[in-house]
Design a protein around this motif. Sequence first.
Motif, PDB file in Angstrom:
ATOM      1  N   VAL A 133      56.586  16.950  75.245  1.00 46.51           N
ATOM      2  CA  VAL A 133      55.504  16.207  76.405  1.00 46.51           C
ATOM      3  C   VAL A 133      55.570  17.366  77.341  1.00 46.51           C
ATOM      4  CG1 VAL A 133      55.480  14.382  77.857  1.00 46.51           C
ATOM      5  CG2 VAL A 133      56.214  14.130  75.206  1.00 46.51           C
ATOM      6  N   ILE A 134      56.703  17.703  77.858  1.00 47.12           N
ATOM      7  CA  ILE A 134      56.301  18.473  79.100  1.00 47.12           C
ATOM      8  C   ILE A 134      55.522  19.899  78.696  1.00 47.12           C
ATOM      9  CG2 ILE A 134      57.612  20.342  80.561  1.00 47.12           C
ATOM     10  CD1 ILE A 134      59.972  18.796  80.086  1.00 47.12           C
ATOM     11  N   ARG A 135      55.342  20.409  77.715  1.00 46.92           N
ATOM     12  CA  ARG A 135      54.368  21.395  77.099  1.00 46.92           C
ATOM     13  C   ARG A 135      52.887  20.934  77.137  1.00 46.92           C
ATOM     14  NH1 ARG A 135      55.496  24.600  72.369  1.00 46.92           N
ATOM     15  NH2 ARG A 135      53.706  25.682  72.953  1.00 46.92           N
ATOM     16  N   THR A 136      52.778  19.455  77.234  1.00 47.42           N
ATOM     17  CA  THR A 136      51.329  19.359  77.131  1.00 47.42           C
ATOM     18  C   THR A 136      50.585  19.378  78.641  1.00 47.42           C
ATOM     19  OG1 THR A 136      51.789  16.984  77.517  1.00 47.42           O
ATOM     20  CG2 THR A 136      51.528  17.613  75.110  1.00 47.42           C
ATOM     21  N   SER A 137      51.632  19.806  79.499  1.00 46.63           N
ATOM     22  CA  SER A 137      51.082  19.885  80.898  1.00 46.63           C
ATOM     23  C   SER A 137      50.149  20.931  81.005  1.00 46.63           C
ATOM     24  CB  SER A 137      52.164  20.138  81.946  1.00 46.63           C
ATOM     25  OG  SER A 137      51.793  21.121  82.887  1.00 46.63           O
ATOM     26  N   LYS A 138      49.011  21.131  81.621  1.00 46.17           N
ATOM     27  CA  LYS A 138      48.051  22.276  81.692  1.00 46.17           C
ATOM     28  C   LYS A 138      48.427  23.283  82.945  1.00 46.17           C
ATOM     29  CE  LYS A 138      44.181  19.725  80.120  1.00 46.17           C
ATOM     30  NZ  LYS A 138      44.631  18.477  79.919  1.00 46.17           N
ATOM     31  N   ASN A 139      49.518  23.150  83.371  1.00 46.17           N
ATOM     32  CA  ASN A 139      50.131  24.039  84.402  1.00 46.17           C
ATOM     33  C   ASN A 139      50.510  25.214  83.652  1.00 46.17           C
ATOM     34  OD1 ASN A 139      51.260  25.371  86.537  1.00 46.17           O
ATOM     35  ND2 ASN A 139      52.132  23.836  87.291  1.00 46.17           N
ATOM     36  N   LYS A 140      49.933  26.568  84.001  1.00 50.35           N
ATOM     37  CA  LYS A 140      50.483  27.757  83.084  1.00 50.35           C
ATOM     38  C   LYS A 140      51.718  27.929  83.489  1.00 50.35           C
ATOM     39  CE  LYS A 140      46.866  29.483  80.948  1.00 50.35           C
ATOM     40  NZ  LYS A 140      45.408  29.274  81.263  1.00 50.35           N
ATOM     41  N   LEU A 141      52.255  27.703  84.753  1.00 48.60           N
ATOM     42  CA  LEU A 141      53.619  28.188  85.114  1.00 48.60           C
ATOM     43  C   LEU A 141      54.687  27.453  84.432  1.00 48.60           C
ATOM     44  CD1 LEU A 141      53.560  28.741  88.791  1.00 48.60           C
ATOM     45  CD2 LEU A 141      54.287  30.292  86.924  1.00 48.60           C
ATOM     46  N   ILE A 196      55.550  21.064  67.543  1.00 50.86           N
ATOM     47  CA  ILE A 196      54.871  19.897  66.403  1.00 50.86           C
ATOM     48  C   ILE A 196      54.524  18.776  67.387  1.00 50.86           C
ATOM     49  CG2 ILE A 196      55.478  18.362  64.902  1.00 50.86           C
ATOM     50  CD1 ILE A 196      57.323  20.139  63.485  1.00 50.86           C
ATOM     51  N   VAL A 197      55.271  18.426  68.449  1.00 50.52           N
ATOM     52  CA  VAL A 197      55.048  17.205  69.165  1.00 50.52           C
ATOM     53  C   VAL A 197      53.802  17.624  69.979  1.00 50.52           C
ATOM     54  CG1 VAL A 197      55.911  15.901  71.071  1.00 50.52           C
ATOM     55  CG2 VAL A 197      57.649  16.258  69.092  1.00 50.52           C
ATOM     56  N   ARG A 198      53.890  18.837  70.646  1.00 54.62           N
ATOM     57  CA  ARG A 198      52.702  19.136  71.440  1.00 54.62           C
ATOM     58  C   ARG A 198      51.275  19.301  70.742  1.00 54.62           C
ATOM     59  NH1 ARG A 198      49.620  23.898  73.550  1.00 54.62           N
ATOM     60  NH2 ARG A 198      49.958  24.513  71.350  1.00 54.62           N
ATOM     61  N   GLY A 199      51.511  19.891  69.645  1.00 56.48           N
ATOM     62  CA  GLY A 199      50.277  19.581  68.739  1.00 56.48           C
ATOM     63  C   GLY A 199      49.765  18.598  68.400  1.00 56.48           C
ATOM     64  N   ALA A 200      50.542  17.457  68.060  1.00 52.43           N
ATOM     65  CA  ALA A 200      50.349  16.233  67.649  1.00 52.43           C
ATOM     66  C   ALA A 200      49.691  15.480  68.994  1.00 52.43           C
ATOM     67  CB  ALA A 200      51.642  15.274  67.360  1.00 52.43           C
ATOM     68  N   ILE A 201      50.190  15.731  70.026  1.00 52.10           N
ATOM     69  CA  ILE A 201      49.508  15.136  71.268  1.00 52.10           C
ATOM     70  C   ILE A 201      48.154  15.511  71.648  1.00 52.10           C
ATOM     71  CG2 ILE A 201      49.931  14.478  73.482  1.00 52.10           C
ATOM     72  CD1 ILE A 201      53.021  14.231  73.076  1.00 52.10           C
TER      73      ILE A 201
END
Lengths: 221, 225
Positions: free
Chosen positions: B45-53, B110-115
Motif C-alpha cells: 500500500v505504501i508503494r502505491t504512493s506517487k512520491n519518488k523518494l 503483488i499488492v502494489r500491482g493489484a492496486i
Amino acid sequence: MTFDWQYMIDVLPHYKTALWLTLKLAFIGIVFAILVGLICSIIQYFKIKALSNIVQVYLEIARNTPLLIQLFFLYYGLPKVGITLSGEVCGIIGLTFLGGSYMAEVFRSGMEAVAKSQVETGKAIGLSNLQLMRYVIIPQAFSYSVPGFSANCIFLLKETSVFSGIAILELTNTTKNLMGIFYKTNEALFMLVVGYLIILLPLTIFLTWLERRVRHAEFGN
Amino acid sequence: MLNSGISILFEGINLQRLLLGLLVTLRVASIAVVISIVVGIIIGVIRTSKNKLVQLPFRIYLELFRIIPILVWLFVIYYIVPANFDINLSSEVVALIVFSLWGTAEMSDIVRGAIISLPKHQVESSKALGLSPVQMYRYVLIPQATKRSIPPMINLITRMIKTTALLTMIGVIEVIKVGQQIIEVNNLEYPSASFWIYGIIFLMYFCICFPLSRFSRKLERKWAT
C-alpha cells in the motif's frame, strides 16, 4: 567489517572460471528449456490428444517440485538404478526439466493471447497449420511472451546457484569451498554477490529494453 | 535390489522421521508466509504512493531480492551477521529472516500491482464521494485488489515452499537433511536407499505444492470474468 583486498585479487581467477561455468550451464539449460517449452506449448495449443495429457503431467511435476530435489534424485538416486550422469549433465538436465515447464507456460499463454481474428484470417486465406504457426502465431506470440520469458531467464540463471548441491564448481560452490579453505568469509561472499550482479544486472537491463522494443509486433486487440 | 530398497521407508521410524523433517520445512515456510503477507500488504500500500523518494528505497529492496539468488542471501546472512555483529543466529532463524524479507518484497509487489491495476475511476469516485484515504483503501481498493492478488499470492507461497529445499544447505535439519541422514546410516544395508528416499521427498513436495497451484489456477479462472 574489514576486507582483505589482496586476497580478493588472488582468488579472482577462481571466480572467473566459476562465472564462465555458471554462464555456460545457464545458457545451455535455457536454450534447451526454450526448445522443450516450445514443443510442449505447441502440443498444448493444438490439443494433440495423447501427447497433450503427457505434457500436462510433466508440467505439473516440474512446476511443483524444488530443483534441488530434482538434482539430488538425478545425481544421487539414478546411479543406484544403473544410470550414472556427471554433475554438469545432471545440472543441465535439471535446469531443462524445470525451465521447460516454465517456458511452456509462458509460450502457451502468449499463443492464446494472439487475437482470434488473426488465426481465423490465416485459416481463411488457406494457410496450413504449419504456415499459420510460422507466419501468424509465433511472431505475435513471441512479443506477448517476452515479459514472462525474460523473467524466466533471470529465474533460471539464479537457479544455477542450486547446482552447488551436486558438486558443480559454479559461483556459489566455489565460494563455499574458498570459505572452507581460507576462512575469509566476508571477502568470499562479497565476491559472490558481485559475481551475480555482474551477470544479472546487464541481463535485466537488456531484457527490459527488449520488452519495450518488441511491443510493435502486437496487433488486433 | 530395487524391490528391497523401498522397504527402507518402513524400517524403524524412518518414515516418521521424514515426516517430522517435513514439519520443520513447513514450519519455516508458514511463519515466513504469514509475516510476508502482513508486512507485504502494508509495504504494498505504501508503494502505491506517487512520491519518488518513497518508491525508490522499496524498489531497490525488491530488486536486490530479485537479482541475488535466495541461496546466496541465506549464505550471506548465515555467515556474515554472526561473525561481524556478534549475534548468535541458529540456521532456522536465518532461514526465517531471509524468507520473510524475500516474501515481503515479492508480496508487496503483488499488492502494489493489484492496486494500481484497478480502474482509475474507482479512486476518483471514492474521492468524489468524500471518502478519506483510509476509508478509500478500506472499503474500495483493498477488497477489489484482494481478488486480483490472491492467485499470484498462492503461487508465491508454493514458490516459497519449494525454495525451503535450500535450507538443507545452511544446515537446518529439515526433510532433505533427515533423508540424507537415513541414506548414510543405511548405506551398506540398502545401497539403493538414495533412489527411494529422494524419490519420496520429491513426492512429498509435489503433494504439498500441487493442490496449492491447482487451487490458485481455479481461483484465477473463476475470478477472471
